[in-house]
Design a protein around this motif. Structure first.
Motif, short mmCIF file in Angstrom:
data_model
loop_
_atom_site.label_atom_id
_atom_site.label_comp_id
_atom_site.label_asym_id
_atom_site.label_seq_id
_atom_site.Cartn_x
_atom_site.Cartn_y
_atom_site.Cartn_z
N SER A 81 0.83 -1.21 0.00
CA SER A 81 0.00 0.00 0.00
C SER A 81 0.87 1.26 0.00
O SER A 81 0.57 2.23 -0.70
N ILE A 82 1.92 1.25 0.80
CA ILE A 82 2.86 2.37 0.81
C ILE A 82 3.44 2.57 -0.59
O ILE A 82 3.48 3.70 -1.11
N CYS A 83 3.86 1.48 -1.20
CA CYS A 83 4.47 1.57 -2.54
C CYS A 83 3.50 2.13 -3.56
O CYS A 83 3.89 2.95 -4.42
N ASN A 84 2.24 1.71 -3.50
CA ASN A 84 1.27 2.18 -4.49
C ASN A 84 0.94 3.66 -4.30
O ASN A 84 0.61 4.35 -5.27
N SER A 85 0.99 4.14 -3.07
CA SER A 85 0.84 5.58 -2.86
C SER A 85 2.05 6.32 -3.40
O SER A 85 1.94 7.41 -3.99
N LEU A 86 3.24 5.74 -3.22
CA LEU A 86 4.46 6.38 -3.68
C LEU A 86 4.55 6.48 -5.19
O LEU A 86 5.28 7.33 -5.72
N ILE A 87 3.83 5.62 -5.91
CA ILE A 87 3.80 5.76 -7.37
C ILE A 87 3.32 7.16 -7.74
O ILE A 87 3.86 7.80 -8.64
N LEU A 88 2.34 7.67 -6.98
CA LEU A 88 1.87 9.04 -7.19
C LEU A 88 2.85 10.05 -6.62
O LEU A 88 3.34 10.93 -7.32
N TYR A 114 -3.65 11.29 3.17
CA TYR A 114 -4.15 10.75 1.91
C TYR A 114 -3.47 9.44 1.53
O TYR A 114 -2.24 9.37 1.45
N VAL A 115 -4.27 8.44 1.24
CA VAL A 115 -3.78 7.20 0.62
C VAL A 115 -3.94 7.38 -0.88
O VAL A 115 -4.96 7.89 -1.35
N GLY A 116 -2.94 6.97 -1.64
CA GLY A 116 -2.97 7.17 -3.08
C GLY A 116 -3.20 5.87 -3.85
O GLY A 116 -2.92 4.78 -3.36
N ALA A 117 -3.70 6.01 -5.07
CA ALA A 117 -3.87 4.88 -5.99
C ALA A 117 -3.62 5.35 -7.41
O ALA A 117 -3.87 6.51 -7.75
N TYR A 118 -3.13 4.43 -8.22
CA TYR A 118 -2.87 4.72 -9.63
C TYR A 118 -3.76 3.80 -10.45
O TYR A 118 -3.68 2.58 -10.33
N ALA A 119 -4.62 4.38 -11.28
CA ALA A 119 -5.65 3.60 -11.99
C ALA A 119 -5.44 3.66 -13.49
O ALA A 119 -5.78 4.66 -14.14
N ILE A 120 -4.89 2.58 -14.04
CA ILE A 120 -4.76 2.47 -15.49
C ILE A 120 -5.32 1.13 -15.98
O ILE A 120 -5.92 1.05 -17.04
N THR A 121 -5.16 0.07 -15.18
CA THR A 121 -5.57 -1.28 -15.59
C THR A 121 -7.08 -1.41 -15.72
O THR A 121 -7.84 -0.88 -14.90
N GLU A 122 -7.52 -2.14 -16.74
CA GLU A 122 -8.94 -2.43 -16.93
C GLU A 122 -9.14 -3.93 -17.09
O GLU A 122 -8.20 -4.67 -17.38
N ASN A 154 -5.02 -0.42 -3.53
CA ASN A 154 -5.47 0.69 -2.67
C ASN A 154 -6.82 1.24 -3.10
O ASN A 154 -7.31 2.21 -2.51
N GLY A 155 -7.43 0.63 -4.10
CA GLY A 155 -8.69 1.15 -4.63
C GLY A 155 -9.77 1.32 -3.58
O GLY A 155 -10.52 2.30 -3.60
N SER A 156 -9.87 0.38 -2.65
CA SER A 156 -10.93 0.42 -1.63
C SER A 156 -10.74 1.54 -0.62
O SER A 156 -11.69 1.97 0.02
N VAL A 157 -9.50 2.01 -0.46
CA VAL A 157 -9.20 2.96 0.62
C VAL A 157 -8.59 4.27 0.13
O VAL A 157 -8.31 5.16 0.92
N ALA A 158 -8.37 4.40 -1.17
CA ALA A 158 -7.66 5.56 -1.70
C ALA A 158 -8.46 6.85 -1.54
O ALA A 158 -9.67 6.88 -1.74
N ASP A 159 -7.75 7.91 -1.22
CA ASP A 159 -8.33 9.26 -1.16
C ASP A 159 -8.04 10.03 -2.44
O ASP A 159 -8.85 10.83 -2.88
N LEU A 160 -6.85 9.79 -3.02
CA LEU A 160 -6.43 10.44 -4.25
C LEU A 160 -6.09 9.38 -5.28
O LEU A 160 -5.36 8.43 -4.99
N CYS A 201 -3.47 -4.83 1.43
CA CYS A 201 -3.51 -3.85 0.35
C CYS A 201 -4.83 -4.06 -0.38
O CYS A 201 -4.98 -5.02 -1.13
N MET A 202 -5.78 -3.20 -0.11
CA MET A 202 -7.16 -3.42 -0.54
C MET A 202 -7.34 -3.08 -2.03
O MET A 202 -7.15 -1.94 -2.44
N MET A 203 -7.72 -4.09 -2.80
CA MET A 203 -7.88 -3.95 -4.25
C MET A 203 -9.36 -3.86 -4.60
O MET A 203 -10.19 -4.53 -3.98
N SER A 204 -9.68 -3.04 -5.60
CA SER A 204 -11.09 -2.94 -6.00
C SER A 204 -11.19 -2.44 -7.43
O SER A 204 -10.21 -2.01 -8.05
N GLU A 205 -12.42 -2.45 -7.93
CA GLU A 205 -12.76 -1.78 -9.17
C GLU A 205 -13.13 -0.34 -8.82
O GLU A 205 -13.67 -0.06 -7.75
#
Length: 375
Positions: A81-88, A114-122, A154-160, A201-205
């Motif tokens: 989760s830390i790593c996925n926020s750091l992507i941003l 803020y918890v971050g998420a990067y959304a590109i995958t479909e 981080n999709g389930s918990v992301a703020d940004l 690390c909570m994953m979601s759509e």
């Protein structure tokens, strides 16, 4: 203070923090409280450069800290989760975000707000990330997003959330990256997707239904989404897999201790060649991974891109990490297969390293193309 003394102090602080706030967490849920503590304790600040309000002196310092986090934090999902926020916050914002975005969100990021998420995958794109259905329409002062992103860490918990969407009206292969807030109108967070590992690390759509975002939240400029995406992929590999090197070191040390203590047929199992060879190979994998990371750090600190190097690094460390954990389970034997040992958890967590950030197969494909293989 000498660098070695400073490093030792930070190391001990990370170890103490992990024991107090991370290692006793349930591994099947994300702890927002622990995330806030990361901010209060200065962990996030030490992972970010000064242009983001952070305290990191160099990329080398950041990667060193990531390895220590991987070593001392037992909850691999929380580390992910830390790593996925750091992507941003480390991979995208410093170079691509506007001054306004940095000013508006910078202090909250540092504080652990803020918890971050990067959304590109479909769902239908997978490794073909830019073959996406999610689109954005650019209007005078706003952008309207429609579509759906799947398997978002981080999709389930992301703020940004930084979303990459195609600009259909601009022609083929034109994309824009947009910063979306969780509470923006038209954003719907799906149910948590349960995985075999990295459970905290909570994953979601994430679905966007006429989601309206101010135009000033574009990352970079309109039509630069593929550049933002490629930078994110590059940093993602460097960030996540540096924590894996730390974890590999920890598991190797645990295996050495176990092999020296466990007796079979009147001697420690470490005296048997088949066991000692497994541990020796762990050391080789770690040393080569760390040496290659130093190459990446040097290139990045010179201001150059590392698309090729990060693919090599991701492939090597990802494959080595998964194999190391499987070897650890063999060393521990029946006990390693039991939940009590913690090794079976390490195996489940490690196998994802062959898939996320681009599968091992895609890394080999990318490497071939980047060194000139045609076709």
């Amino acid at each position: 203070m000498k660098i070695a003394e400073k490093d030792e102090i930070i190391k001990k602080r990370i170890e103490a923090f992990s024991e107090k706030y991370v290692n006793k967490l349930p591994r099947n849920e994300f702890s927002k409280e622990a995330w806030k503590k990361c901010g209060e304790f200065g962990i996030i600040a030490n992972l970010l450069p000064k242009e983001m309000g952070g305290m990191a002196e160099s990329i080398g310092d950041i990667m060193k800290l990531l390895k220590w986090i991987g070593y001392y934090f037992n909850d691999n999902g929380f580390v992910f989760s830390i790593c996925n926020s750091l992507i941003l916050y480390l991979g995208i914002f410093p170079k691509m975000a506007s001054k306004k975005i940095k000013e508006e969100f910078g202090s909250g990021i540092i504080q652990g707000k803020y918890v971050g998420a990067y959304a590109i995958t479909e769902a239908n794109s997978g490794s073909d990330a830019y073959n996406m259905g999610t689109s954005c329409k650019v209007e005078e002062d706003k952008i309207v997003i429609n579509g759906s992103k799947m398997y978002i860490s981080n999709g389930s918990v992301a703020d940004l959330i930084v979303v990459v969407a195609k600009n259909a009206e601009m022609g083929q292969n034109r994309y824009t990256a947009i910063l979306v807030k969780r509470d923006d109108k038209g954003v719907k967070i799906g149910k948590t997707i349960h995985k075999m590992g990295l459970e905290s690390c909570m994953m979601s759509e994430i679905t966007f239904n006429n989601c309206v975002v101010p135009r000033n939240r574009v990352i970079g400029t309109i039509g630069m989404g593929s550049l933002v995406g490629n930078m994110a992929f590059d940093w993602e590999k460097c960030i996540s897999f540096s924590t894996h090197l730390g974890k590999m070191n920890r598991i190797m040390n645990d295996c050495i201790e176990y092999a020296n203590q466990r007796k079979q047929f009147g001697k420690s199992i470490g005296e048997y060649q088949m066991i000692s060879e497994k541990i020796a190979k762990m050391k080789v994998a770690i040393e080569l991974g760390e040496a290659y990371l130093e190459k990446i750090i040097s290139i990045k600190e010179s201001g150059k891109i590392t698309f090729l190097e990060s693919s090599v690094y991701k492939y090597y460390v990802g494959e080595s990490y998964a194999q190391l954990c499987l070897d650890a389970m063999q060393i521990y034997g029946a006990y390693g297969y039991c939940k009590e040992s913690g090794i079976e958890q390490e195996v489940r967590d490690s196998l994802g390293a062959k898939i996320y950030s681009g599968t091992s197969e895609m890394q080999l494909y990318n490497i071939a193309k980047l060194i000139g293989v045609k076709g």
